[in-house]
Design a protein around this motif. Structure first.
Motif, PDB file in Angstrom:
ATOM      1  N   ASP A 231       0.833  -1.210   0.000  1.00  0.00           N
ATOM      2  CA  ASP A 231       0.000   0.000   0.000  1.00  0.00           C
ATOM      3  C   ASP A 231       0.864   1.255   0.000  1.00  0.00           C
ATOM      4  O   ASP A 231       0.594   2.199  -0.738  1.00  0.00           O
ATOM      5  CB  ASP A 231      -0.939   0.016   1.203  1.00  0.00           C
ATOM      6  CG  ASP A 231      -2.010  -1.066   1.138  1.00  0.00           C
ATOM      7  OD1 ASP A 231      -2.222  -1.640   0.042  1.00  0.00           O
ATOM      8  OD2 ASP A 231      -2.623  -1.354   2.193  1.00  0.00           O
ATOM      9  N   GLU A 232       1.905   1.272   0.822  1.00  0.00           N
ATOM     10  CA  GLU A 232       2.803   2.428   0.879  1.00  0.00           C
ATOM     11  C   GLU A 232       3.577   2.570  -0.424  1.00  0.00           C
ATOM     12  O   GLU A 232       3.792   3.679  -0.907  1.00  0.00           O
ATOM     13  CB  GLU A 232       3.771   2.303   2.055  1.00  0.00           C
ATOM     14  CG  GLU A 232       3.105   2.460   3.399  1.00  0.00           C
ATOM     15  CD  GLU A 232       4.022   2.102   4.569  1.00  0.00           C
ATOM     16  OE1 GLU A 232       5.200   1.759   4.321  1.00  0.00           O
ATOM     17  OE2 GLU A 232       3.552   2.173   5.705  1.00  0.00           O
TER      18      GLU A 232
ATOM     19  N   THR B 203       1.683   4.348  -3.168  1.00  0.00           N
ATOM     20  CA  THR B 203       1.493   5.802  -3.028  1.00  0.00           C
ATOM     21  C   THR B 203       2.782   6.594  -3.191  1.00  0.00           C
ATOM     22  O   THR B 203       2.744   7.811  -3.230  1.00  0.00           O
ATOM     23  CB  THR B 203       0.875   6.138  -1.642  1.00  0.00           C
ATOM     24  OG1 THR B 203       1.767   5.691  -0.616  1.00  0.00           O
ATOM     25  CG2 THR B 203      -0.479   5.477  -1.480  1.00  0.00           C
ATOM     26  N   ARG B 204       3.930   5.909  -3.288  1.00  0.00           N
ATOM     27  CA  ARG B 204       5.197   6.610  -3.496  1.00  0.00           C
ATOM     28  C   ARG B 204       5.262   7.169  -4.900  1.00  0.00           C
ATOM     29  O   ARG B 204       4.707   6.621  -5.839  1.00  0.00           O
ATOM     30  CB  ARG B 204       6.379   5.655  -3.295  1.00  0.00           C
ATOM     31  CG  ARG B 204       6.622   5.329  -1.861  1.00  0.00           C
ATOM     32  CD  ARG B 204       7.952   4.572  -1.717  1.00  0.00           C
ATOM     33  NE  ARG B 204       7.946   3.987  -0.406  1.00  0.00           N
ATOM     34  CZ  ARG B 204       7.942   2.687  -0.155  1.00  0.00           C
ATOM     35  NH1 ARG B 204       7.964   1.829  -1.137  1.00  0.00           N
ATOM     36  NH2 ARG B 204       7.909   2.233   1.061  1.00  0.00           N
ATOM     37  N   THR B 205       6.000   8.255  -5.050  1.00  0.00           N
ATOM     38  CA  THR B 205       6.168   8.815  -6.385  1.00  0.00           C
ATOM     39  C   THR B 205       7.152   7.972  -7.175  1.00  0.00           C
ATOM     40  O   THR B 205       8.157   7.489  -6.613  1.00  0.00           O
ATOM     41  CB  THR B 205       6.696  10.277  -6.320  1.00  0.00           C
ATOM     42  OG1 THR B 205       7.910  10.287  -5.561  1.00  0.00           O
ATOM     43  CG2 THR B 205       5.660  11.182  -5.685  1.00  0.00           C
TER      44      THR B 205
END
Length: 85
Positions: free
Chosen positions: A76-77, A80-82
């Protein structure tokens, strides 16, 4: 006289279940292992609680069954990272 062990299988067990006696602090990275003739699998670089960073280890995803929530949080993380450019 018949050998009593003759009927015992010499093969490895179908599934080997790994249980870890330590807990994950966080997952640092993942990688896909690709080898010819073997199905692909994912490994995760695991930082273990109460151990130094130098003790982080690559573990197969399918052996981390008891830490499914950590893997999901990492995914999940990661989503969401660029993206790196």
């Amino acid at each position: 006289m018949e050998d009593p062990s003759r009927s015992e299988s010499k093969r490895a067990p179908i599934a080997v279940v790994t249980a870890f006696d330590k807990d994950i602090e966080c997952i640092l990275a993942d990688r896909v292992i690709r080898r010819r003739g073997v199905p692909n699998y994912v490994e995760y670089l695991v930082k273990w609680k109460d151990l130094p960073d130098s003790e982080a280890s690559w573990e197969r995803g399918d052996t981390l069954w008891q830490f499914a929530e950590h893997i999901q949080r990492y995914k999940d993380e990661d989503a969401t990272r660029t993206p790196r450019t």
